[in-house]
Scaffold this motif. Structure first.
Motif, mmCIF file in Angstrom:
data_model
loop_
_atom_site.group_PDB
_atom_site.id
_atom_site.type_symbol
_atom_site.label_atom_id
_atom_site.label_comp_id
_atom_site.label_asym_id
_atom_site.label_seq_id
_atom_site.Cartn_x
_atom_site.Cartn_y
_atom_site.Cartn_z
ATOM 1 N N GLU A 103 2.002 -0.383 7.960
ATOM 2 C CA GLU A 103 0.791 -1.018 8.506
ATOM 3 C C GLU A 103 1.117 -2.416 9.047
ATOM 4 O O GLU A 103 0.667 -2.798 10.131
ATOM 5 N N VAL A 104 1.901 -3.152 8.275
ATOM 6 C CA VAL A 104 2.293 -4.505 8.723
ATOM 7 C C VAL A 104 3.094 -4.395 10.021
ATOM 8 O O VAL A 104 2.844 -5.121 10.995
ATOM 9 N N LEU A 105 4.029 -3.475 10.047
ATOM 10 C CA LEU A 105 4.871 -3.297 11.236
ATOM 11 C C LEU A 105 4.009 -2.988 12.464
ATOM 12 O O LEU A 105 4.196 -3.552 13.543
ATOM 13 N N ASP A 106 3.060 -2.082 12.254
ATOM 14 C CA ASP A 106 2.198 -1.665 13.342
ATOM 15 C C ASP A 106 1.371 -2.823 13.907
ATOM 16 O O ASP A 106 1.114 -2.894 15.102
ATOM 17 N N VAL A 148 -1.503 -11.403 6.406
ATOM 18 C CA VAL A 148 -0.507 -10.406 5.976
ATOM 19 C C VAL A 148 -1.076 -9.573 4.822
ATOM 20 O O VAL A 148 -0.936 -8.350 4.786
ATOM 21 N N LEU A 149 -1.753 -10.241 3.914
ATOM 22 C CA LEU A 149 -2.363 -9.507 2.794
ATOM 23 C C LEU A 149 -3.444 -8.546 3.281
ATOM 24 O O LEU A 149 -3.541 -7.408 2.804
ATOM 25 N N ALA A 150 -4.246 -9.012 4.231
ATOM 26 C CA ALA A 150 -5.331 -8.155 4.748
ATOM 27 C C ALA A 150 -4.750 -6.859 5.298
ATOM 28 O O ALA A 150 -5.243 -5.761 5.016
ATOM 29 N N VAL A 151 -3.675 -6.998 6.065
ATOM 30 C CA VAL A 151 -3.050 -5.828 6.677
ATOM 31 C C VAL A 151 -2.369 -4.964 5.607
ATOM 32 O O VAL A 151 -2.513 -3.730 5.596
ATOM 33 N N ALA A 152 -1.656 -5.610 4.709
ATOM 34 C CA ALA A 152 -0.928 -4.859 3.674
ATOM 35 C C ALA A 152 -1.903 -4.049 2.817
ATOM 36 O O ALA A 152 -1.670 -2.866 2.535
ATOM 37 N N ASP A 170 -3.084 2.646 0.916
ATOM 38 C CA ASP A 170 -3.353 4.048 0.564
ATOM 39 C C ASP A 170 -3.416 4.959 1.773
ATOM 40 O O ASP A 170 -4.000 6.031 1.719
ATOM 41 N N ARG A 171 -2.861 4.529 2.882
ATOM 42 C CA ARG A 171 -2.995 5.358 4.078
ATOM 43 C C ARG A 171 -1.906 6.404 4.189
ATOM 44 O O ARG A 171 -1.884 7.180 5.147
ATOM 45 N N GLY A 172 -0.962 6.381 3.258
ATOM 46 C CA GLY A 172 0.111 7.373 3.276
ATOM 47 C C GLY A 172 0.951 7.290 4.533
ATOM 48 O O GLY A 172 1.483 8.299 5.013
ATOM 49 N N LEU A 213 7.282 4.765 7.635
ATOM 50 C CA LEU A 213 7.949 3.880 8.586
ATOM 51 C C LEU A 213 8.665 4.694 9.653
ATOM 52 O O LEU A 213 9.181 5.783 9.362
ATOM 53 N N PRO A 214 8.754 4.174 10.860
ATOM 54 C CA PRO A 214 9.609 4.820 11.867
ATOM 55 C C PRO A 214 11.071 4.626 11.447
ATOM 56 O O PRO A 214 11.346 3.874 10.502
#
Ligand code: GLU
Ligand code: MG
Length: 460
Positions: A293-296, A370-374, A379-381, A384-385
């Motif tokens: 999620e952070v990466l995205d 960063v916390l908001a995104v993390a 729980d989104r399962g 990573l690419p």
């Protein structure tokens, strides 16, 4: 109002603690306290009070206009949907648990503040309260984060032609620099120790006159507080030696800049989520999902982590500033660098380094976003690419990961379109932040790289 915040209550916990603290500080000959917060331009602003007024400050706060939320780096003032103009006041409330007597500024103490309205409500655009809210949201989801900002800085002198000369001439990572600056570095380490800052490492960095210090991880808001304290301590010790310290993203165009990279790890029931799991390099499912999620959302996060005109002079390939939207184990050109630790130490050491952070970023906004995104990703399962195992800029164009934004407007556009970060910040904070970003884009729209560096070098 939150009941733990016993505003003006003479029997309240904060009142008793302030009394005790004021007498302890007076015994140490501390006569004034600097109360700081960091604005949307990344500048630490301050009001100071005599130590005997700490009790008043604790009970009733210290006044400060909300206008600073729309100040730009050059102290020009813009406006925004909810914040701007000369009317209104806020109260600064010191966080007593963080108040620290300053070894490098004898007679002074420092404390970060939370900003509240005159009715005692949390001010919706308070950056520190945003970070705290996000840390609490993580804990509510059963995950706590540990964070640490590294600090890179340039130490030297300003020259008449708007340039700089470093305070040392030794090579990158060279022991010569430690010898040249032996007393300076020693005093700095002593002051930090006296102020209770757990330093982990110090080393000369790559660019001329560039140094780096890392500190132990702690809770997210504490990490941002510590970052402010460390930077102000470096500045104070530098002043003692007649040096100037620059934390700006770029000190001299074309030369590697300063990146206060953010290290983070996520913990659940005493378990490090970045190790011991079934995923790549032992990532656990929630650990990998939050990283994905952070990466995205890195391009949107960049508006906060690399917010200024100077940020985009720094965020270029092959300077270890990591301008690519990718991840890799120990890859220093990947915006997300996975650090697994020495074999055997993974359970404590595994963490991730967010490299696209620079010294013009507000550390509280970095932590909060960063916390908001993390937390959104927990729980989104998500997975990573594939990792990038080489310098991304050496890959053929078709295989190269996307570049992170290259300008303030590009980053602002990504943040404006991001539904997670903006919602977490809330409109008053988001709009004021975006207004400052747009104002700075405008201010520097026709500036040369040298002009940007000169105008921002000593600001942060
Ligand atoms: N100074 C580089 C930067 O701007 C980072 C060097 C390093 O990887 O420590 O981010
Ligand atoms: Mg470094």
């Amino acid at each position: 109002m939150d009941p733990a915040f016993d505003i003006g209550d003479p029997r309240g916990r904060r009142h008793a603690r302030a009394k005790e603290l004021a007498s302890q500080l007076a015994l140490r000959h501390v006569s004034a306290i600097a109360l700081t917060w960091v604005d949307n331009a990344g500048i630490t602003r301050v009001k100071t009070v005599p130590t005997r007024k700490l009790l008043d400050a604790t009970d009733w706060g210290v006044g400060m206009s909300p206008i600073f939320d729309v100040y730009a780096v050059d102290d020009s003032i813009t406006t925004s949907t909810y914040i701007g103009g000369p009317v209104g006041d806020l109260r600064l409330y010191p966080d007593l648990d963080q108040v620290t007597a300053l070894d490098a500024q004898p007679g002074w103490a420092w404390g970060p503040v939370d900003r509240r309205t005159q009715n005692g409500e949390v001010y919706p655009a308070c950056q520190r309260s945003f970070a705290r809210r996000m840390a609490a949201a993580a804990v509510e989801r059963g995950v706590s984060f540990q964070m640490a900002f590294e600090v890179e800085w340039f130490v030297g002198h300003e020259t008449e032609e708007d340039g700089v000369t470093p305070a040392c001439s030794g090579p990158a990572y060279g022991m010569t620099r430690v010898i040249e600056l032996t007393d300076y570095i020693h005093d700095l380490l002593e002051s930090l120790a006296a102020q209770g800052v757990p330093v982990e490492q110090f080393h000369p960095e790559y660019a001329p006159g560039q140094l780096e210090l890392s500190v132990a991880p702690t809770d997210p808001v504490g990490a941002a507080d510590r970052h402010v304290l460390v930077r102000q301590t470096i500045r104070a010790v530098s002043e003692h030696y007649g040096f100037r310290a620059s934390f700006a993203p770029v000190v001299t165009p074309g030369i590697t800049g300063n990146g206060p990279h953010l290290h983070l790890s996520a913990w659940s029931a005493g378990q490090n989520l970045f190790t011991g799991g079934p995923g790549v390099y032992g990532l656990t499912e929630p650990g990998e999902s939050l990283l994905a999620e952070v990466l995205d959302r890195l391009p949107a996060l960049c508006a906060i982590t690399a917010p200024s005109a100077g940020s985009y002079l720094r965020l270029v390939p092959q300077q270890w500033a990591a301008p690519y939207q990718c991840w890799g184990r120990e890859n220093r050109e990947a915006a997300l660098r996975l650090v697994t630790g020495t074999a055997g130490s993974e359970h404590v050491a595994a963490n991730v380094e967010l490299k696209c952070v620079d010294g013009s970023a507000n550390p509280y906004l970095v932590v909060g976003s960063v916390l908001a995104v993390a937390v959104a990703g927990l729980d989104r399962g998500r997975t990573l690419p594939p990792e990038v195992t080489v310098d991304p800029s050496t890959l053929p164009e078709a295989e190269r990961p996307p570049r992170l934004p290259r300008s303030i407007p590009e980053a602002v556009e990504r943040l404006s379109a991001d539904e997670v970060i903006g919602a977490a910040m809330g409109e008053p904070l988001l709009h004021a932040f975006l207004a400052v970003r747009r104002a700075e884009a405008e201010i520097f729209a026709h500036s040369t790289e040298a002009e940007i560096a000169a105008a921002t070098r000593w600001a942060y």
